[in-house]
Design a protein around this motif. Sequence first.
Motif, PDB file in Angstrom:
ATOM      1  N   GLU A  42       0.805  -1.221   0.000  1.00 59.89           N
ATOM      2  CA  GLU A  42       0.000   0.000   0.000  1.00 59.89           C
ATOM      3  C   GLU A  42       0.841   1.274   0.000  1.00 59.89           C
ATOM      4  O   GLU A  42       0.494   2.268  -0.634  1.00 59.89           O
ATOM      5  N   ARG A  43       1.967   1.255   0.708  1.00 60.93           N
ATOM      6  CA  ARG A  43       2.694   2.511   0.964  1.00 60.93           C
ATOM      7  C   ARG A  43       4.017   2.610   0.224  1.00 60.93           C
ATOM      8  O   ARG A  43       4.601   3.686   0.158  1.00 60.93           O
ATOM      9  N   ARG A  44       4.531   1.506  -0.283  1.00 58.19           N
ATOM     10  CA  ARG A  44       5.777   1.498  -1.051  1.00 58.19           C
ATOM     11  C   ARG A  44       6.876   2.326  -0.371  1.00 58.19           C
ATOM     12  O   ARG A  44       7.285   3.380  -0.860  1.00 58.19           O
ATOM     13  N   PRO A  45       7.384   1.860   0.757  1.00 58.16           N
ATOM     14  CA  PRO A  45       8.446   2.592   1.444  1.00 58.16           C
ATOM     15  C   PRO A  45       9.716   2.649   0.606  1.00 58.16           C
ATOM     16  O   PRO A  45       9.895   1.854  -0.335  1.00 58.16           O
ATOM     17  N   SER A  46      10.594   3.568   0.946  1.00 57.87           N
ATOM     18  CA  SER A  46      11.853   3.698   0.225  1.00 57.87           C
ATOM     19  C   SER A  46      12.790   2.536   0.528  1.00 57.87           C
ATOM     20  O   SER A  46      13.604   2.155  -0.316  1.00 57.87           O
ATOM     21  N   LEU A  47      12.657   1.968   1.737  1.00 52.61           N
ATOM     22  CA  LEU A  47      13.540   0.871   2.148  1.00 52.61           C
ATOM     23  C   LEU A  47      12.858   0.103   3.272  1.00 52.61           C
ATOM     24  O   LEU A  47      12.084   0.672   4.050  1.00 52.61           O
ATOM     25  N   MET A  48      13.177  -1.183   3.358  1.00 52.18           N
ATOM     26  CA  MET A  48      12.613  -2.017   4.417  1.00 52.18           C
ATOM     27  C   MET A  48      13.735  -2.712   5.173  1.00 52.18           C
ATOM     28  O   MET A  48      14.652  -3.278   4.567  1.00 52.18           O
ATOM     29  N   PRO A  74      14.157  -1.708  -1.699  1.00 49.06           N
ATOM     30  CA  PRO A  74      15.414  -2.242  -1.162  1.00 49.06           C
ATOM     31  C   PRO A  74      15.200  -2.838   0.225  1.00 49.06           C
ATOM     32  O   PRO A  74      14.427  -2.311   1.018  1.00 49.06           O
ATOM     33  N   VAL A  75      15.905  -3.934   0.518  1.00 48.21           N
ATOM     34  CA  VAL A  75      15.693  -4.661   1.768  1.00 48.21           C
ATOM     35  C   VAL A  75      17.023  -4.940   2.456  1.00 48.21           C
ATOM     36  O   VAL A  75      17.965  -5.439   1.834  1.00 48.21           O
ATOM     37  N   ILE A  76      17.074  -4.607   3.735  1.00 51.58           N
ATOM     38  CA  ILE A  76      18.181  -5.030   4.599  1.00 51.58           C
ATOM     39  C   ILE A  76      17.633  -6.095   5.539  1.00 51.58           C
ATOM     40  O   ILE A  76      16.705  -5.837   6.301  1.00 51.58           O
ATOM     41  N   MET A  77      18.200  -7.302   5.460  1.00 52.62           N
ATOM     42  CA  MET A  77      17.755  -8.397   6.319  1.00 52.62           C
ATOM     43  C   MET A  77      18.394  -8.252   7.697  1.00 52.62           C
ATOM     44  O   MET A  77      19.565  -7.906   7.830  1.00 52.62           O
ATOM     45  N   LEU A  78      17.596  -8.534   8.721  1.00 52.13           N
ATOM     46  CA  LEU A  78      18.039  -8.409  10.106  1.00 52.13           C
ATOM     47  C   LEU A  78      17.690  -9.696  10.839  1.00 52.13           C
ATOM     48  O   LEU A  78      16.524 -10.089  10.883  1.00 52.13           O
ATOM     49  N   THR A  79      18.698 -10.368  11.414  1.00 51.22           N
ATOM     50  CA  THR A  79      18.430 -11.657  12.028  1.00 51.22           C
ATOM     51  C   THR A  79      19.469 -12.002  13.078  1.00 51.22           C
ATOM     52  O   THR A  79      20.578 -11.470  13.076  1.00 51.22           O
ATOM     53  N   ALA A  80      19.090 -12.910  13.976  1.00 48.89           N
ATOM     54  CA  ALA A  80      20.024 -13.406  14.982  1.00 48.89           C
ATOM     55  C   ALA A  80      20.905 -14.510  14.412  1.00 48.89           C
ATOM     56  O   ALA A  80      21.907 -14.880  14.993  1.00 48.89           O
TER      57      ALA A  80
END
Length: 235
Positions: A42-48, A74-80
């Motif tokens: 819905e919002r199409r952010p610049s980055l996730m 664009p996506v930055i993955m964040l994980t343990a």
Amino acid sequence: MYSILIVEDEINISKLIKINLEKYYDIEVAYDGETAIEMVSERRPSLMILDIMLPKMNGYDVLRTIRNLNIDVPVIMLTAKSQDVDKILGLELGADDYITKPFNPRELTARVKALIRRIYEFNGNKSIQSNGILSYGDIKMDLDNNTVTINGKDINLTKREFELLKVLMLNKDRVVTREELIDSVWGDKYDGDTKTLDVHIKRLREKIEINTKSPNYVKTQWGIGYYIGGSRSEH
């Protein structure tokens, strides 16, 4: 202003990320995978910023879904997780970067800024012609030769003035915040004096504007930043 969607179900971590980024970007938060897909669509952010371990749908499935929907955020993955196989899977699914918990908030902020610059300010703007020329009105910037002309007349700009004009031209019709300009042109070398940017903008206008009090090119969005192009609100 660019917008960031944080997808993280751990409240403390999402708050930490938000606090570090909200002075530069508009921030929204989703706490599960299904909500993340709805918000991206819905919002199409610049980055996730996307955590892998999420309720309802994990980060891999979220990323796979939005790529199947042809959403190129664009996506930055964040994980343990720190195993190479997890990193490789995320990148193969279309992630642009990857950071592992626990992380330094300053490092994450730096990666977000670098990705925003790379995607939107330097490579992603369609106003760059195939011959490396940026143009708006009578201004032409030759990025290969670092030259600027107005109506065919050479304009002698300093390195900082050239970089400021380039960032504004690459983002024409969008308000570029003061923070974005400072980060793009000075980076960590900025001395912290808030007047430095204004002085450089003033000098740039003196060289390219007929009337600096009523500029045709570099315009001010009071309290936010500067822009080139139509009189549009920040987004």
